[in-house]
Motif scaffolding. Structure first.
Motif, short mmCIF file in Angstrom:
data_model
loop_
_atom_site.label_atom_id
_atom_site.label_comp_id
_atom_site.label_asym_id
_atom_site.label_seq_id
_atom_site.Cartn_x
_atom_site.Cartn_y
_atom_site.Cartn_z
N VAL A 115 43.66 20.68 55.66
CA VAL A 115 44.38 21.41 56.71
C VAL A 115 45.82 21.69 56.30
N ILE A 116 46.54 20.62 55.89
CA ILE A 116 47.95 20.79 55.55
C ILE A 116 48.10 21.57 54.25
N GLY A 117 47.22 21.29 53.29
CA GLY A 117 47.30 21.98 52.01
C GLY A 117 47.07 23.47 52.11
N ALA A 128 51.81 19.78 59.54
CA ALA A 128 52.77 19.06 58.70
C ALA A 128 52.37 17.60 58.59
N PRO A 129 52.67 16.94 57.47
CA PRO A 129 52.33 15.53 57.32
C PRO A 129 53.20 14.64 58.19
N SER A 130 52.72 13.43 58.44
CA SER A 130 53.48 12.42 59.18
C SER A 130 54.03 11.40 58.19
N ALA A 199 61.72 8.96 53.41
CA ALA A 199 60.26 8.95 53.40
C ALA A 199 59.73 9.43 52.05
N VAL A 200 58.59 8.86 51.64
CA VAL A 200 57.94 9.25 50.39
C VAL A 200 56.56 9.80 50.73
N VAL A 201 56.36 11.08 50.47
CA VAL A 201 55.06 11.74 50.68
C VAL A 201 54.51 12.11 49.32
N GLY A 384 50.07 8.15 58.86
CA GLY A 384 50.88 7.98 57.67
C GLY A 384 50.04 7.91 56.41
N ILE A 385 49.02 7.05 56.40
CA ILE A 385 48.17 6.94 55.21
C ILE A 385 47.42 8.24 54.96
#
Length: 425
Positions: A115-117, A128-130, A199-201, A384-385
């Motif tokens: 979805v996000i990609g 958007a990611p959390s 934050a590290v994504v 998050g994961i």
């Protein structure tokens, strides 16, 4: 519920075979008769609220409410909880619940990456990611949450579906949850600037496919370690609940936890597609508490927390315009429909005072912890994961440590904890 059988001495076991337990699980009994009065009441409330939301706030908000209904239905029928799963893991080494979590996390991560990609959002949303900052607030907040959920008897999602199914004790937990969230918003200036790293994504460094691959590999490692631990500790099996048979099991329960994990992942991804953000729960509790204070003539809008632009906009708007409140209401109604369909909806009125006290204290601790950590077991851990954020993994480890402390605190309130000598856990 998972069904796991004891291994024969010397037998080999594949990764897909059930992990060993010290005894076979009991056979589930038949589901009780449908509770028609609460079923009709919850269905009517669900239809009426959906109509109000659709006409007053638009189709997008109505869809979010319906997704919440589905989440509540699936949570109850699969009895998908985080509190009991971590309690069983830490107390006696039964990792069945943790492995169901791994399936939920892995399926959600797969859907999030797609979805996000691809940016596949509806109603004009941009998925958007959390991700949260890595710091003292995250670690301490998650630790508090893990401790509080063992005292309160439920996690964030578990609190909502237990309230919907009529569990009076957890109503007290929800009250404490709201109170703790309000306490955090009042004390916000004291904790707003705790030391933290950005934050590290993973997707920002290795792309969405790389992020997905690393996440899946880590979850496979979790499953393998949990099986090794369970084989060594040989714990009691997970208890089972009454269930319907055949096709009726879909609407009358009980579902296997693994089936519930997949359904929850799909519905959670639906929330992301519709709203642009991941499924969350606890941010609504602070809003409900602030609205209540305003009704009583107080002015939380003057607090520093509610003067931030995004928070001020949320507080100034109606509750039914809030995405998280809609899914929360939906979860409680959906769980009520599921519990009544399964014949399991009963309003529990007799609550020992020590249990009631533990519920309130546990709720308060979770309310503070969730806000410190920027989310709960859903908004911070699951989202998050699944988003490839390191904050989700840190949250999980800290909450497990809090679970260990919380289990020792349960004895102070006369609450039971699984033991190796038990027939079920």
């Amino acid at each position: 519920m998972s069904v796991e059988t004891p291994a024969r001495p010397g037998s080999s076991r594949s990764l897909l075979s059930p992990a060993p337990t010290c005894a076979p699980p009991p056979a589930p009994g038949p589901a009780p008769s449908v509770r028609w009065a609460p079923l009709v009441a919850f269905v009517v409330v669900g239809i009426a609220l959906t109509a109000v939301v659709a006409t007053g706030y638009g189709l997008r908000q109505a869809v979010l409410l319906l997704l919440g209904l589905g989440l509540g239905f699936a949570l109850f029928h699969s009895r998908f909880g985080f509190t009991s799963a971590w309690r069983q893991l830490v107390a006696v080494g039964n990792g069945a619940g943790l492995r169901a979590h791994a399936l939920l996390l892995g399926t959600t991560a797969t859907l999030f990456a797609l979805v996000i990609g691809t940016g596949a959002g509806l109603f004009g949303s941009t998925p958007a990611p959390s991700a949260g900052p890595l710091g003292i607030a995250l670690v301490f907040g998650a630790f508090l949450f893990g401790m509080g959920m063992q005292l309160g008897g439920a996690c964030a999602s578990g609190t909502l579906f237990a309230v919907g199914s009529g569990q009076g004790t957890i109503v007290l937990t929800l009250f404490g949850f709201v109170a703790g969230s309000v306490l955090y918003t009042w004390a916000y200036p004291l904790v707003a600037d705790l030391p933290a790293l950005p934050a590290v994504v993973l997707a920002e460094h290795i792309g969405w496919f790389g992020s997905w691959a690393v996440t899946i590999a880590a979850l496979v490692a979790v499953v393998l370690v949990s099986r090794v631990v369970q084989a060594r500790r040989n714990p009691p099996p997970v208890d089972v609940v009454p269930t319907a048979r055949g096709a009726a099991r879909i609407v009358r329960g009980a579902w296997p936890m693994l089936a519930g994990a997949v359904v929850l992942a799909v519905l959670g991804a639906g929330v992301l597609v519709v709203s642009g953000g991941a499924w969350g729960i606890t941010s609504a509790f602070g809003l409900w508490g602030a609205k209540l204070l305003q009704t009583l003539g107080l002015h939380p809008e003057t607090w520093a927390f509610w003067q931030q632009p995004a928070q001020a906009k949320m507080l100034a708007g109606p509750v039914l315009a809030d995405k998280t409140s809609l899914t929360d209401f939906g979860i409680m109604i959906g769980a009520g429909i599921a519990a009544a369909s399964a014949g399991a909806w009963f309003l529990h009125r007799s609550i020992p005072w020590r249990t009631a006290l533990a519920a309130v204290i546990g709720g308060v601790i979770m309310g503070v912890g969730a806000r410190l950590a920027n989310g709960c077991n859903i908004g911070a851990y699951l989202a998050g994961i699944a988003s490839g954020s390191l904050s989700g993994w840190v949250w999980g480890l800290a909450a497990l440590a809090g679970t260990w402390v919380g289990l020792r605190g349960r004895a102070l309130f006369g609450l039971s904890t699984p033991a190796p000598s038990d027939s079920v856990c």
